[in-house]
Design an enzyme around this catalytic site. Structure first.
Site, short mmCIF file in Angstrom:
data_model
loop_
_atom_site.label_atom_id
_atom_site.label_comp_id
_atom_site.label_asym_id
_atom_site.label_seq_id
_atom_site.Cartn_x
_atom_site.Cartn_y
_atom_site.Cartn_z
N GLU A 359 0.82 -1.22 0.00
CA GLU A 359 0.00 0.00 0.00
C GLU A 359 0.86 1.27 0.00
OE1 GLU A 359 -3.62 0.17 2.14
OE2 GLU A 359 -3.90 -2.00 2.13
N THR A 361 5.25 1.92 -0.57
CA THR A 361 6.47 1.73 0.21
C THR A 361 6.81 2.98 1.02
OG1 THR A 361 7.91 2.57 -1.54
CG2 THR A 361 7.39 0.21 -1.61
#
Length: 375
Positions: A359, A361
């Site tokens: 979701e 980095t």
């Protein structure tokens, strides 16, 4: 939700996590699956729809309520929350934010009840951190679109009944991407075997292949070319939830660390009496306190419409990094035992590493934050 209703849900979830989920964590680790009785209990408690609107059978929680719920869910193996987190979060929010009335009526009640499981199909082998370069295509053919391409690391793919698929309908860049609602049993859609991951066993990801998958034009979610914007809005919502899960898990790891430091003796006294052990514990508590405060403030601003982008990225970045440091210190306090399979902190050390990757980095969060401030 009404304050008392939310308080009752929170108390029920707290009890359920501690009394029923935590004792099954090693079973989940060994079998790589969530026991069916825990799935049923989660459905009965409404957890498959806590973030979905009440008019479609969900609990209709605000993001401020969601993150407090995630603090409790995060106290156990993150695989348990992942089972229904995607349906509430990045997949379900696509329909909540951009779906038509017909699409919402067809799928949201079934997602909220746990009858079906949703997946968010954005990431590709060469379009992960920069999804604007994705190559999966959807070509108009009469009253249908034909989808061809492949996705990678798709959470819930092996169990998913419906996929929110992002495909290119126009030219290069983010404005050429659209969103499609694709049933899991669509001809030409194939899901690969579950990925063999380092941690978070019981939470499944897999590749998804689209070979001439035909969907009606009515399966497009939102106007053509708005898919990238839809994806980013869903991810911002999801990042706050992930940050809150990191806080919950950090609290669990710290509690395990403190308990061990009290009972483990060295030199005739508990290791918690040694100042260097106290320093490790203090650092974790200070960072946990900061992370919890950040999530709560970011959620308040999100609900107020003051900030739906910067706060979620700051919270996801800080908390996903923070829980990694808390887990690392826990292993240090446990010493050799912290490196042994079967000890919770060893499992959590592996589990938390993923939070800094999916979701968005940590590096992507840095870019979002930096560009926002320099704009």
């Amino acid at each position: 939700m009404e304050p008392q209703d939310f308080a009752d849900v929170l108390a029920a979830v707290r009890t359920f996590v501690r009394e029923q989920v935590i004792p099954r964590e090693e079973e989940i680790e060994e079998t790589d699956a969530i026991p069916e009785d825990l799935r049923r209990a989660a459905r009965d408690m409404g957890l498959f729809g806590y973030a979905l609107p009440e008019e479609y059978g969900g609990l209709g929680m605000s993001i401020s309520e969601e993150v407090r719920l995630a603090f409790e869910l995060g106290y156990a193996s993150p695989a348990f929350r992942s089972m229904f987190g995607t349906s509430n979060g990045i997949a379900g929010q696509v329909l909540v934010n951009a779906g038509t009335r017909e699409q919402k009526e067809a799928w949201l009640p079934r997602l909220a009840s746990g009858e079906v499981v949703g997946a968010f199909a954005l990431t590709e082998a060469e379009a992960g951190s920069d999804p604007s370069t994705l190559t999966t295509r959807a070509v108009k053919d009469g009253d249908e679109y034909v989808i061809d391409g492949a996705k990678r690391f798709i959470t819930n793919a092996p169990e998913a009944d419906v996929f929110m698929v992002f495909a290119r309908t126009g030219g290069p860049g983010s404005r050429g991407i659209s969103t499609f609602l694709v049933s899991g049993d669509a001809p030409g859609l194939k899901v690969g075997p579950p990925d063999a991951k380092m941690g978070q066993r019981g939470a499944h990801t897999a590749e998804v292949f689209f070979d001439g998958v035909r969907v009606p034009a009515s399966a497009m979610v939102g106007p053509e070319g708005t898919g990238f914007r839809t994806a980013m809005a869903s991810l911002a919502h999801g990042r706050l939830s992930i940050a809150a899960v990191c806080v919950g898990l950090a609290q669990r790891i710290l509690d395990e660390t403190v308990a061990y430091a009290k009972e483990r003796t060295q030199g005739g006294r508990p290791i918690g009496e040694y100042q260097l052990i106290q320093a490790l514990i203090a650092d974790s508590q200070a960072e946990l306190y900061a992370g919890r405060s950040m999530v709560l403030e970011a959620a308040r601003a999100y609900d107020a419409g003051e900030d739906t982008k910067l706060g979620p990225s700051c919270a996801k970045y800080f908390c996903s990094e923070m829980v990694g440091r808390v887990a690392d210190r826990a292993v240090q306090v446990f010493g050799g035992m912290g490196y042994m399979r079967g000890v919770p902190v060893e499992r959590f050390y592996r589990d938390v590493r993923l939070f800094r990757i999916y979701e968005g980095t940590s590096q992507i969060q840095q870019l979002v934050i930096g560009r926002h401030l320099l704009r």
